[in-house]
Design a protein around this motif. Structure first.
Motif, PDB file in Angstrom:
ATOM      1  N   LYS A 128      84.211  38.532  55.157  1.00 12.58           N
ATOM      2  CA  LYS A 128      83.160  38.109  54.215  1.00 12.58           C
ATOM      3  C   LYS A 128      82.495  39.630  53.059  1.00 12.58           C
ATOM      4  CE  LYS A 128      78.708  35.988  53.586  1.00 12.58           C
ATOM      5  NZ  LYS A 128      77.832  35.035  54.013  1.00 12.58           N
ATOM      6  N   ASN A 129      82.618  39.721  52.381  1.00 12.03           N
ATOM      7  CA  ASN A 129      82.084  40.685  51.566  1.00 12.03           C
ATOM      8  C   ASN A 129      81.034  40.868  50.842  1.00 12.03           C
ATOM      9  OD1 ASN A 129      81.942  42.483  49.658  1.00 12.03           O
ATOM     10  ND2 ASN A 129      83.409  42.176  47.492  1.00 12.03           N
ATOM     11  N   PRO A 130      79.953  41.784  51.926  1.00 11.68           N
ATOM     12  CA  PRO A 130      78.704  41.379  51.183  1.00 11.68           C
ATOM     13  C   PRO A 130      78.016  41.951  49.463  1.00 11.68           C
ATOM     14  CG  PRO A 130      79.380  43.813  52.140  1.00 11.68           C
ATOM     15  CD  PRO A 130      80.184  42.613  52.133  1.00 11.68           C
ATOM     16  N   ASN A 131      78.813  42.111  49.218  1.00 13.14           N
ATOM     17  CA  ASN A 131      78.698  42.752  47.816  1.00 13.14           C
ATOM     18  C   ASN A 131      78.664  41.952  46.574  1.00 13.14           C
ATOM     19  OD1 ASN A 131      77.344  45.488  48.558  1.00 13.14           O
ATOM     20  ND2 ASN A 131      79.687  46.569  49.678  1.00 13.14           N
ATOM     21  N   TYR A 132      79.489  41.127  47.155  1.00 11.74           N
ATOM     22  CA  TYR A 132      80.432  40.030  45.816  1.00 11.74           C
ATOM     23  C   TYR A 132      78.810  39.396  45.879  1.00 11.74           C
ATOM     24  CZ  TYR A 132      82.078  35.824  44.157  1.00 11.74           C
ATOM     25  OH  TYR A 132      83.262  35.111  43.363  1.00 11.74           O
ATOM     26  N   VAL A 133      78.687  39.061  44.566  1.00 12.64           N
ATOM     27  CA  VAL A 133      77.733  38.386  43.608  1.00 12.64           C
ATOM     28  C   VAL A 133      78.094  36.949  43.322  1.00 12.64           C
ATOM     29  CG1 VAL A 133      75.897  38.008  41.831  1.00 12.64           C
ATOM     30  CG2 VAL A 133      76.208  40.131  43.201  1.00 12.64           C
ATOM     31  N   PRO A 134      78.234  35.490  44.152  1.00 11.73           N
ATOM     32  CA  PRO A 134      79.041  34.459  43.493  1.00 11.73           C
ATOM     33  C   PRO A 134      77.572  33.643  42.665  1.00 11.73           C
ATOM     34  CG  PRO A 134      77.123  34.096  45.171  1.00 11.73           C
ATOM     35  CD  PRO A 134      77.334  35.398  45.007  1.00 11.73           C
ATOM     36  N   ARG A 135      78.642  32.745  41.555  1.00 14.02           N
ATOM     37  CA  ARG A 135      77.887  32.222  40.476  1.00 14.02           C
ATOM     38  C   ARG A 135      77.187  31.094  41.183  1.00 14.02           C
ATOM     39  NH1 ARG A 135      79.793  32.839  35.202  1.00 14.02           N
ATOM     40  NH2 ARG A 135      78.612  31.431  34.820  1.00 14.02           N
ATOM     41  N   LYS A 136      75.933  30.826  40.692  1.00 17.61           N
ATOM     42  CA  LYS A 136      74.695  29.529  41.078  1.00 17.61           C
ATOM     43  C   LYS A 136      75.337  28.415  40.875  1.00 17.61           C
ATOM     44  CE  LYS A 136      71.369  32.323  39.930  1.00 17.61           C
ATOM     45  NZ  LYS A 136      70.098  32.317  38.904  1.00 17.61           N
ATOM     46  N   GLU A 137      76.483  27.834  40.201  1.00 17.42           N
ATOM     47  CA  GLU A 137      76.717  26.873  40.186  1.00 17.42           C
ATOM     48  C   GLU A 137      77.935  26.326  41.446  1.00 17.42           C
ATOM     49  OE1 GLU A 137      77.641  28.519  36.041  1.00 17.42           O
ATOM     50  OE2 GLU A 137      77.192  29.085  38.182  1.00 17.42           O
ATOM     51  N   ALA A 151      86.751  27.365  39.746  1.00 17.47           N
ATOM     52  CA  ALA A 151      85.299  27.833  39.215  1.00 17.47           C
ATOM     53  C   ALA A 151      84.326  27.818  39.932  1.00 17.47           C
ATOM     54  CB  ALA A 151      85.281  26.844  37.864  1.00 17.47           C
ATOM     55  N   GLY A 152      83.279  27.736  39.625  1.00 13.39           N
ATOM     56  CA  GLY A 152      81.964  27.786  40.124  1.00 13.39           C
ATOM     57  C   GLY A 152      81.608  29.360  41.455  1.00 13.39           C
ATOM     58  N   GLY A 153      80.999  28.573  42.035  1.00 14.20           N
ATOM     59  CA  GLY A 153      80.088  29.910  43.587  1.00 14.20           C
ATOM     60  C   GLY A 153      80.953  29.367  44.341  1.00 14.20           C
ATOM     61  N   LYS A 154      81.770  30.986  44.676  1.00  6.87           N
ATOM     62  CA  LYS A 154      82.628  31.251  45.697  1.00  6.87           C
ATOM     63  C   LYS A 154      81.670  31.538  47.332  1.00  6.87           C
ATOM     64  CE  LYS A 154      86.656  32.635  43.156  1.00  6.87           C
ATOM     65  NZ  LYS A 154      87.469  33.415  42.610  1.00  6.87           N
ATOM     66  N   LEU A 155      81.037  30.509  47.272  1.00  3.97           N
ATOM     67  CA  LEU A 155      79.993  31.131  48.818  1.00  3.97           C
ATOM     68  C   LEU A 155      81.137  30.829  49.710  1.00  3.97           C
ATOM     69  CD1 LEU A 155      76.940  28.764  47.793  1.00  3.97           C
ATOM     70  CD2 LEU A 155      77.147  31.552  47.499  1.00  3.97           C
ATOM     71  N   VAL A 156      81.490  31.827  50.876  1.00  7.83           N
ATOM     72  CA  VAL A 156      81.671  32.299  51.843  1.00  7.83           C
ATOM     73  C   VAL A 156      81.142  32.096  53.076  1.00  7.83           C
ATOM     74  CG1 VAL A 156      82.913  33.952  53.223  1.00  7.83           C
ATOM     75  CG2 VAL A 156      83.347  34.707  50.647  1.00  7.83           C
ATOM     76  N   LYS A 157      81.271  30.710  53.781  1.00  6.35           N
ATOM     77  CA  LYS A 157      80.745  30.592  55.018  1.00  6.35           C
ATOM     78  C   LYS A 157      80.981  30.891  56.308  1.00  6.35           C
ATOM     79  CE  LYS A 157      78.855  26.430  52.036  1.00  6.35           C
ATOM     80  NZ  LYS A 157      78.871  25.571  51.373  1.00  6.35           N
ATOM     81  N   VAL A 158      82.065  31.774  56.140  1.00  4.88           N
ATOM     82  CA  VAL A 158      82.618  32.024  57.266  1.00  4.88           C
ATOM     83  C   VAL A 158      82.653  33.643  57.585  1.00  4.88           C
ATOM     84  CG1 VAL A 158      84.368  30.047  57.990  1.00  4.88           C
ATOM     85  CG2 VAL A 158      84.841  31.625  56.516  1.00  4.88           C
TER      86      VAL A 158
END
Length: 523
Positions: free
Chosen positions: A208-217, A223-230
């Motif tokens: 997981k990239n701690p510096n990544y800033v996902p979109r809020k959608e 498209a949209g927020g690329k939330l990493v959950k692992v």
């Protein structure tokens, strides 16, 4: 149907189980294990368009725009944009807070350099940059593209979903010659590539990239927020498909990216497994060498249409009915915004061996040897080649079916002589428009292997990208496809859906044609 061989799979499967256990003990309880479609060998997704390298790119890089699940282009790294009344000046502002994985800020200059490098390599990037007069950063967050000639699908090109994807890189990396491999993998995407744990031919690791800033959608397609959950993703390459199937069914692997078609019934029957398909699917191609007689004559190329029954090809590849599209006569994918049947009427009746014979004779064919490159793998291309060989023989063709592995075929097809036909296929996102479909090019020496050469087809492609009005572009699409049926850059042997398999303890898996690892939660 190929069945798993447990006695062969057990040692490898046990080894993978041990690796998983060690990872959990090391603090990586939430680790995704995926069996990728192949071995990752090249890390530069701009210099190399292979799908395995593209997939690697989506792990560690981000894009300015992206397609959602409906094929609509949405902003990704871009916060806002505007276009002048004459559609010549495009201005873009980046989102606040974007960082590279090394913690340094993303700048507009980085994006300009990245676009220039992409534009030098990609088929649609070259089309776009042929229309670009100037591209420059005005400050750290803003850049502009000024066109010198009309170009309609600007955003569609910046949000191109498949190879070559316009991934953003730091300026110092994007300054690398487009014909050379990059050496640094710093990106602004959701994961970080662990080069120190990369074992070519076996394992690729991302964290997981701690510096990544996902979109809020919410995540929506690409498209949209690329939330990493692992915490961690491992690609575990298992070249033997029976061994891979055994490891996946035992739960040692979480995702099986491209299981062979004849595994689909086995996987479908397992309640602990789900199958996900890209709604657009893939399209198979029979590609003739336009430089080699008799296929330097359009009648000989048109004869190939009469040797194709799409259902026959799909059955040979092992696809169950539910994973085959109905016969599709659209060059730019059935079900896409550019679906068209213009020019297809003469071939709507399907396979006609006698008609094929007649056209070959009219093209001047007199029994010369026809070389068909027949790979042992991948399965779709291997099956398609054998069907074509048999149908050519039925049409009285003197066939030389030359067996080889896929790597050898790639090298052979790059030579302009010594072969007549090869087979391949492409994901729908690489086919669905004249701007992204590399094999729709007919620009002679600059075209991919097969080298079709037709000025009218190139004029229509240029008109298509210059047109900004959707209705007018649709009319050009029809004209362009009708011309393709005359020129025959390739023959579509079927549209199909290659599933990705995953275990039911995963949620949030996105069906986008690319094995993206964001939005997935492992229970």
């Amino acid at each position: 149907m190929r069945l798993p061989l447990p006695f062969r799979a057990r040692p490898l499967a046990a080894a993978f189980f041990s690796l998983a256990a060690l990872a959990a003990q090391a603090g990586f309880a939430s680790t995704l294990h995926m069996i990728p479609q192949g071995d990752l060998k090249i890390l530069d997704p701009i210099q190399n368009p292979s799908y395995i390298t593209r997939n690697h790119g989506y792990m560690i890089y981000d894009t300015l725009f992206a397609q959602n699940a409906k094929g609509i282009i949405k902003p990704q790294m871009v916060d806002s944009w505007k276009v002048s009344a004459d559609k010549k000046t495009w201005s873009f502002k980046l989102r606040d807070g974007l960082k590279w994985s090394d913690g340094t800020p993303v700048t507009a200059a980085d994006c300009v350099a990245s676009l220039k490098r992409w534009g030098a390599r990609d088929v649609s990037g070259r089309l776009l940059f042929a229309a670009v007069g100037e591209i420059k950063a005005s400050d750290a967050a803003n850049f502009t593209i000024v066109l010198k000639s009309a170009f309609g699908p600007v955003l569609e090109m910046l949000g191109k979903p498949s190879s070559n994807v316009p991934f953003m890189m730091p300026e110092r990396i994007a300054a690398t010659d487009p014909n050379e491999q990059i050496k640094d993998t710093v990106g602004s995407g959701p994961f970080i590539f662990k080069r120190d744990e990369w074992v070519p031919g076996s394992k690729v690791v991302y964290i997981k990239n701690p510096n990544y800033v996902p979109r809020k959608e919410p995540a929506d397609g690409l498209a949209g927020g690329k939330l990493v959950k692992v915490d961690r993703v491992e690609w575990n390459y298992i070249p033997d498909q029976n061994t891979a199937l055994a490891a996946f069914k035992k739960g040692e692997m979480d995702i099986y990216e491209l299981p062979p078609a004849d595994f689909i019934p086995v996987l479908s029957a397992d309640a602990s497994i789900k199958l996900a398909t890209d709604p657009l699917g893939d399209q198979g191609w029979l590609r003739p060498n336009h430089l080699a007689a008799p296929f330097d004559n359009p009648k000989a190329r048109q004869a190939l249409y009469y040797l194709v029954n799409q259902g026959e090809y799909m059955a040979a590849a092992g696809f169950p009915e539910a994973y085959r599209h109905k016969p599709c006569m659209a060059y730019f994918m059935c079900g896409s915004v550019n679906e068209s049947f213009a020019g297809s009427a003469p071939y709507a009746g399907g396979k006609d061996i006698e008609k094929a014979k007649k056209l070959l004779q009219e093209a001047g064919y007199k029994g010369e040897k026809i070389v068909v490159l027949t790979p042992s793998e991948p399965p779709v291309q291997a099956a398609a080649a054998m069907v074509t060989v048999q149908n050519l023989k039925k049409a009285g063709v003197n066939v030389d079916a030359q067996a080889m592995d896929w790597s050898t075929l790639l090298a052979r097809r790059a030579k302009k002589d010594g072969w007549h036909i090869f087979h391949t296929y492409s994901v729908g996102t690489d086919v669905f428009s004249p701007a992204v479909n590399a094999y729709a090019q007919a620009n002679c020496e600059k075209a991919p292997s097969g080298w079709p050469c037709d000025a009218k087809l190139e004029q229509l492609r240029a008109a298509w990208v210059a047109e900004g009005d959707a209705a007018k572009r649709k009319k050009i699409t029809d004209e362009l496809q009708a011309r393709m049926y005359e020129v025959v850059p390739y023959v579509n042997f079927g549209q199909f859906f290659q599933p990705m398999a995953y275990r039911t303890n995963l949620t949030g898996v996105l069906s986008v044609g690319v094995p993206v690892m964001w939005n997935i939660e492992k229970k």
